[in-house]
Design an enzyme around this catalytic site. Structure first.
Site, PDB file in Angstrom:
ATOM      1  N   GLY A 154       0.810  -1.212   0.000  1.00 51.94           N
ATOM      2  CA  GLY A 154       0.000   0.000   0.000  1.00 51.94           C
ATOM      3  C   GLY A 154       0.842   1.259   0.000  1.00 51.94           C
ATOM      4  O   GLY A 154       2.050   1.247  -0.226  1.00 51.94           O
ATOM      5  N   THR A 176      -3.606  -8.255  -2.405  1.00 51.72           N
ATOM      6  CA  THR A 176      -2.156  -8.390  -2.378  1.00 51.72           C
ATOM      7  C   THR A 176      -1.433  -7.092  -2.056  1.00 51.72           C
ATOM      8  O   THR A 176      -0.346  -7.120  -1.489  1.00 51.72           O
ATOM      9  CB  THR A 176      -1.649  -8.923  -3.729  1.00 51.72           C
ATOM     10  OG1 THR A 176      -2.107  -8.066  -4.780  1.00 51.72           O
ATOM     11  CG2 THR A 176      -2.169 -10.336  -3.971  1.00 51.72           C
ATOM     12  N   CYS A 177      -2.012  -5.952  -2.417  1.00 51.70           N
ATOM     13  CA  CYS A 177      -1.321  -4.689  -2.156  1.00 51.70           C
ATOM     14  C   CYS A 177      -1.251  -4.375  -0.670  1.00 51.70           C
ATOM     15  O   CYS A 177      -0.454  -3.537  -0.240  1.00 51.70           O
ATOM     16  CB  CYS A 177      -1.977  -3.542  -2.920  1.00 51.70           C
ATOM     17  SG  CYS A 177      -3.729  -3.317  -2.560  1.00 51.70           S
ATOM     18  N   HIS A 178      -2.091  -5.050   0.130  1.00 54.03           N
ATOM     19  CA  HIS A 178      -2.057  -4.851   1.585  1.00 54.03           C
ATOM     20  C   HIS A 178      -1.714  -6.136   2.335  1.00 54.03           C
ATOM     21  O   HIS A 178      -1.830  -6.184   3.562  1.00 54.03           O
ATOM     22  CB  HIS A 178      -3.404  -4.306   2.070  1.00 54.03           C
ATOM     23  CG  HIS A 178      -3.719  -2.929   1.552  1.00 54.03           C
ATOM     24  ND1 HIS A 178      -3.042  -1.800   1.951  1.00 54.03           N
ATOM     25  CD2 HIS A 178      -4.628  -2.513   0.626  1.00 54.03           C
ATOM     26  CE1 HIS A 178      -3.525  -0.745   1.324  1.00 54.03           C
ATOM     27  NE2 HIS A 178      -4.487  -1.149   0.509  1.00 54.03           N
TER      28      HIS A 178
END
Length: 210
Positions: A154, A176-178
């Site tokens: 993030g 997936t970004c977090h």
């Protein structure tokens, strides 16, 4: 066995650049030396050496120039090859104790059955399968240098691995970004294992972003 009439190959290689063919000798006088049974190993060694060290010199020089434009050469050259590999690719082995110790939970606790089942299942996996779970959850199959406490995600920088409770669905999902796995409320451990096994084998980075 071969003799010099079998192949009719000299100790040289032909290269083509913008339609112009140029012959490069692999050793002094190579254009006059035929490959035979006695020197075939030397020929193979010289060919490998040429393609590894010389064939792509211009391309590698351009790549390095672009890299050094972004990261100054003096910053990179302080690292050994292995140290640089770790910085780029992360730690090759996955320490489940470190993974579990650096996990946070949303609407679950470490003592919730689904969470317990998840970690019990993780500990039965091979290193390759653990990497697939990590890829499913984070988008990368490697642990960052320094361990799971240094997972990034993030816009906030560091983002620890998270197990988030969601209503029961067929398969788990991931953001997936977090670094979040959205873990449904499965009723049995077997159901959880079956769902995750299918998920990590058929989805490289999560089933969705919700």
């Amino acid at each position: 066995q071969i003799n010099d009439k079998d192949l009719d190959i000299q100790f040289c290689v032909d290269t083509q650049n913008f339609g112009i063919v140029r012959q490069i000798e692999l050793k002094p006088g190579g254009s006059n030396i035929l490959v035979d049974d006695e020197n075939k190993q030397e020929y193979v060694n010289l060919m490998v050496q040429y393609y590894v060290k010389h064939a792509f010199t211009n391309q590698l020089d351009s790549l390095l120039q672009g890299l050094f434009d972004v990261i100054p050469k003096k910053w990179i050259t302080v690292f050994t090859a292995n140290q640089l590999k770790l910085l780029i690719s992360g730690v090759p082995n996955i320490d489940v104790d470190d993974w579990q110790a650096n996990t946070i939970y949303h609407s679950y606790t470490p003592h919730t059955p689904q969470v317990i089942w998840f970690w019990e299942w993780i500990r039965t996996l091979t290193d390759k399968e653990k990497a697939l779970v990590l890829l499913f959850a984070t988008g990368s199959d490697c642990v960052p240098l320094g361990g799971f406490a240094n997972l990034r995600g993030g816009s906030s920088g560091f983002a620890r691995f998270c197990l988030q409770k969601i209503p029961k669905t067929i398969y788990p999902m991931a953001t997936t970004c977090h670094n979040i796995i959205k873990l449904p409320e499965y009723e049995t451990k077997e159901e959880l294992i079956d769902a995750f096994t299918i998920a990590i084998r058929h989805a490289s980075t999560g089933f969705g972003y919700f």
